[in-house]
Enzyme design. Structure first.
Site, PDB file in Angstrom:
ATOM      1  N   HIS A 179       0.828  -1.212   0.000  1.00 28.57           N
ATOM      2  CA  HIS A 179       0.000   0.000   0.000  1.00 28.57           C
ATOM      3  C   HIS A 179       0.862   1.262   0.000  1.00 28.57           C
ATOM      4  O   HIS A 179       0.510   2.285   0.591  1.00 28.57           O
ATOM      5  CB  HIS A 179      -0.959   0.016   1.196  1.00 28.57           C
ATOM      6  CG  HIS A 179      -1.929  -1.121   1.206  1.00 28.57           C
ATOM      7  ND1 HIS A 179      -3.089  -1.121   0.457  1.00 28.57           N
ATOM      8  CD2 HIS A 179      -1.909  -2.313   1.847  1.00 28.57           C
ATOM      9  CE1 HIS A 179      -3.747  -2.254   0.648  1.00 28.57           C
ATOM     10  NE2 HIS A 179      -3.036  -2.999   1.483  1.00 28.57           N
TER      11      HIS A 179
ATOM     12  N   ASN B 259     -10.218  -3.344   2.041  1.00 30.03           N
ATOM     13  CA  ASN B 259      -9.844  -3.366   0.625  1.00 30.03           C
ATOM     14  C   ASN B 259     -11.075  -3.173  -0.245  1.00 30.03           C
ATOM     15  O   ASN B 259     -12.207  -3.171   0.246  1.00 30.03           O
ATOM     16  CB  ASN B 259      -9.177  -4.700   0.265  1.00 30.03           C
ATOM     17  CG  ASN B 259      -7.788  -4.854   0.861  1.00 30.03           C
ATOM     18  OD1 ASN B 259      -7.108  -3.877   1.108  1.00 30.03           O
ATOM     19  ND2 ASN B 259      -7.380  -6.085   1.099  1.00 30.03           N
TER      20      ASN B 259
ATOM     21  N   HIS C  94      -4.283   1.001  12.055  1.00 26.15           N
ATOM     22  CA  HIS C  94      -4.044  -0.227  12.818  1.00 26.15           C
ATOM     23  C   HIS C  94      -5.388  -0.889  13.090  1.00 26.15           C
ATOM     24  O   HIS C  94      -6.302  -0.245  13.632  1.00 26.15           O
ATOM     25  CB  HIS C  94      -3.330   0.114  14.134  1.00 26.15           C
ATOM     26  CG  HIS C  94      -3.130  -1.042  15.057  1.00 26.15           C
ATOM     27  ND1 HIS C  94      -2.888  -2.326  14.616  1.00 26.15           N
ATOM     28  CD2 HIS C  94      -3.128  -1.113  16.422  1.00 26.15           C
ATOM     29  CE1 HIS C  94      -2.741  -3.130  15.648  1.00 26.15           C
ATOM     30  NE2 HIS C  94      -2.892  -2.419  16.744  1.00 26.15           N
TER      31      HIS C  94
END
Length: 726
Positions: free
Chosen positions: A115, A187, A379
């Site tokens: 990413h 995603n 996170h």
């Protein structure tokens, strides 16, 4: 930023680099720094421990009219090093040179391993209140508005790669809630290549460029990727999603998002449910054609980033609804025979509908890309009361990995104090010191229990705190293996393939064929065909035919019930922020009046019009050409209007045919038609338009624009593509 009204007249294209037009001569009169542009925002000014400062966000930017050192000492000259005479050696005492070069030498930080290439924007999330039955999180309550920052990204490419590559996209959302920060890190594809996080280094190493040559960049069309996924068959489902049109989205604005994993929610009564998160784009889910994507990567490698920022600047704010698929929290953690802990599986929406619970709107661009988009740190363990994790083994590895990677990228454990990462809730964590500590802590007792600091901080009550859901862990033996329910690697890929329309299936076949044709090793191709034979006999046979190889015989395959929700075709969507090119003849002043009419009609529909002429600048009476024949290609536009058929301009390239039309306009029309985009024409423009499905001609712009906008709502003129072959 206030939304623009549809009737506002915008003569410039989005993307101007400065907050106000520059002067021709270099400015010499001192003035304060220019403010950010109207479409830009910066992180809210919070202290390192989450307290609102009340200061304007501009206080984090440069201050003062004069050039200074990093310590605020004003400088007279930054163009010349301090030397012993005009032609003498540079002096070691030049502290300004030392500081300037030192900082430049350290401007870069390690890019993300995955990413790395990303784009981001600020916005808000407003809860509907419909999630209260299953979740007590405050940001989901009715009418609660929560600031957010969203980062979109590609997985495989480096930070300098192109946007429109065939790849999975990241869709990471940071909610700055008043109960703490919640990161939903997902995603644009609902499944992943692997079931267990211990395989993550393997799949990424396989997808990255070959280590001996460092090629190919940002793509999976090579031997190591297909070698891995043909041997590690649990990857099959994600591979088919990636080879489908989902692998080349039209824009971030028209991209679905998924949390991938199953999460556990807790309501006010302490009852739990299992859920999957979905982001549904208001504009629908749309993709590029493969040839279009290849052209985009050459013509504009920043295509998706530019589209996102231009749409926000134009007032066409992207929106997504957050939705939940809700399942009973049973000891087995399954639903209708589907293992909810297996990240390679979906639950079809026909079996469990997606319930909308809130609206995300992105309405401001970043002010400083590095400070915001590069330094934002997500996170999956950033959770708030009401949201907890399940026993998904891929999710558990991510809970470790995300914290670990920030230590390398951002220099230490205090990355949460970087402005873009600062919580909007009070922080009293007893954590001290470390690299880049911004907080100046008071007190003498950074431990608990204590009496020297009055006992502070105190534990919160169970009704206010994050509490892990108590789950009974059955007696078990330590093993390195997965449950038997993880073993079926082919039924869901088969379901996905059969849920696509015939055109989408053809695109998937062509994508797999293209990628395998780029592989050198015959064994890799033949092994992949064996895997495809376990998914669908026709899929395998058509790929084999494209490779010139025999198709292996398929075993008896199960019947599957298609999920229509997985197809992108067959519906209409809003056209906000779509871009339409208008080809004009710069020397035909009478025809330019019609162009003004067309522009206003397009803007009223929420569409961005860009005038294309043989030359740029002011054409007549304030009508500006934002593109020229030399700079315009079809990939930038969602549709094309022809107000004229311009003759070859003086800078036109030579042709063998001697066509009376500028060859660059002819190419523009040809590519637009080939990529199944709507074409409209009036007046002399009908000569270049031709005929065919989705070609609209009329005597005036009013006869044409409305019909072209209606065609835009379907994304493409699909009849052109389906007419090629069944």
């Amino acid at each position: 930023m206030d939304s623009k009204k549809p009737t506002d007249v915008v003569t410039h294209a989005p993307g101007a680099p400065a907050a106000e037009p520059p002067s021709l001569a270099q400015p010499t009169e001192p003035r304060e720094p220019l403010p950010p542009q109207a479409d830009q925002a910066a992180p809210e000014t919070r202290s390192p421990t989450g307290a609102p400062t009340g200061a304007a966000t501009a206080t984090n930017a440069q201050q003062g009219a004069f050039l200074t050192t990093s310590q605020g000492v004003r400088l007279h000259d930054t163009d010349h090093s301090l030397k012993a005479g005009e032609r003498g050696p540079t002096l070691l005492q030049d502290h300004h040179l030392r500081e300037k070069i030192m900082h430049f030498d350290h401007e870069r930080i390690p890019e993300r391993v995955v990413h790395a290439r990303g784009a981001g924007a600020h916005g808000t999330f407003v809860g509907y209140g419909s999630a209260s039955r299953v979740c007590k999180a405050g940001f989901l309550r009715e009418g609660v508005t929560t600031p957010v920052f969203v980062r979109f990204s590609t997985v495989l490419g480096s930070r300098g790669s192109a946007d429109a590559v065939r790849d999975t996209r990241g869709f990471a959302t940071k909610f700055y809630t008043d109960e703490g920060t919640f990161d939903l890190v997902g995603n644009n594809i609902p499944v992943f290549f692997i079931q267990d996080g211990i395989k993550f280094p393997d799949v990424i190493h396989a997808g990255k460029p070959h280590p001996d040559r460092e090629i190919p960049q940002a793509q999976s069309a090579h031997d190591t990727f297909w070698d891995f996924v043909s041997l590690h068959t649990e990857a099959t489902h994600h591979v088919l999603w990636n080879m489908s049109d989902r692998g080349v989205p039209r824009s971030y604005r028209t991209m679905e998002g998924f949390g991938v994993h199953t999460f556990r929610l807790v309501n006010e009564a302490g009852e739990t449910s299992l859920v999957k998160f979905h982001w549904k784009p208001r504009l629908g889910v749309h993709s590029l054609l493969w040839e279009e994507a290849q052209l985009v990567n050459g013509f504009d490698p920043d295509f998706h980033r530019r589209d996102l920022h231009d749409a926000i600047e134009s007032g066409a704010f992207p929106q997504w609804e957050l939705g939940l698929q809700v399942f009973p929290d049973t000891p087995e953690q399954t639903f209708d025979g589907i293992d909810l802990l297996d990240a390679t599986k979906i639950v079809p929406e026909e079996l469990s509908p997606v319930h909308p619970v809130g609206l995300l709107t992105l309405d401001h661009n970043p002010t400083d890309y590095f400070a915001e988009v590069e330094q934002v740190a997500f996170h999956v363990g950033h959770l708030v009361p009401g949201v907890d994790v399940t026993d998904d083994p891929l999710l558990h590895a991510r809970l470790f990995s995300y914290l670990d990677t920030q230590l390398t990228r951002l220099g230490g454990p205090n990355f949460g104090q970087i402005p873009i990462n600062r919580p909007h809730a009070p922080v009293n964590d007893l954590l001290r010191d470390g690299l880049h500590q911004h907080a100046v802590h008071s007190g003498v007792a950074p431990y608990k229990p204590n009496s020297l600091d009055g006992g502070c901080p105190f534990h919160a009550g169970a009704d206010q705190a994050f509490i892990e859901v108590p789950q009974r862990i059955a007696e078990a033996t330590k093993v390195r293996r997965a449950a038997a329910s993880f073993d079926d690697h082919f039924t869901q890929p088969r379901l996905f393939f059969h849920s696509l329309s015939p055109l989408e299936q053809r695109h998937l076949v062509e994508a797999v064929t293209f990628e395998l044709a780029k592989c050198h090793e015959q064994a890799v191709k033949e092994r992949t065909l064996l895997r495809l034979s376990a998914v669908d006999a026709r899929l395998c046979a058509e790929v084999a035919a494209g490779l010139g190889l025999p198709a292996p015989e398929s075993p008896d395959l199960p019947e599957v019930e298609p999920s229509p929700a997985l197809s992108q075709l067959g519906r209409t969507w809003p056209v906000d922020g779509r871009v339409v090119g208008i080809v004009v003849d710069a020397d035909d002043e009478d025809g330019l009046a019609d162009v003004r009419t067309a522009r206003l009609a397009l803007q009223a529909a929420g569409v961005t019009p860009l005038v294309i002429a043989s030359r740029g600048g002011d054409l007549a009476d304030g009508l500006v050409a934002q593109r020229t024949f030399a700079t315009a290609r079809s990939v930038e536009f969602d549709a094309l209007l022809l107000a004229a058929t311009p003759p070859p301009a003086p800078d036109a390239p030579p042709t063998r045919t001697g066509s009376p039309t500028d060859p660059r306009v002819a190419l523009l029309v040809e590519e637009t038609y080939r990529h199944a985009k709507a074409i409209g024409a009036w007046g002399t423009g009908t000569t270049a338009a031709g005929t065919g499905p989705g070609v609209v001609v009329g005597d005036t712009p009013g006869d044409v624009v409305d019909e072209v906008v209606a065609l835009l709502a379907e994304h493409r003129v699909w009849a052109r593509l389906t007419a090629v072959r069944p």
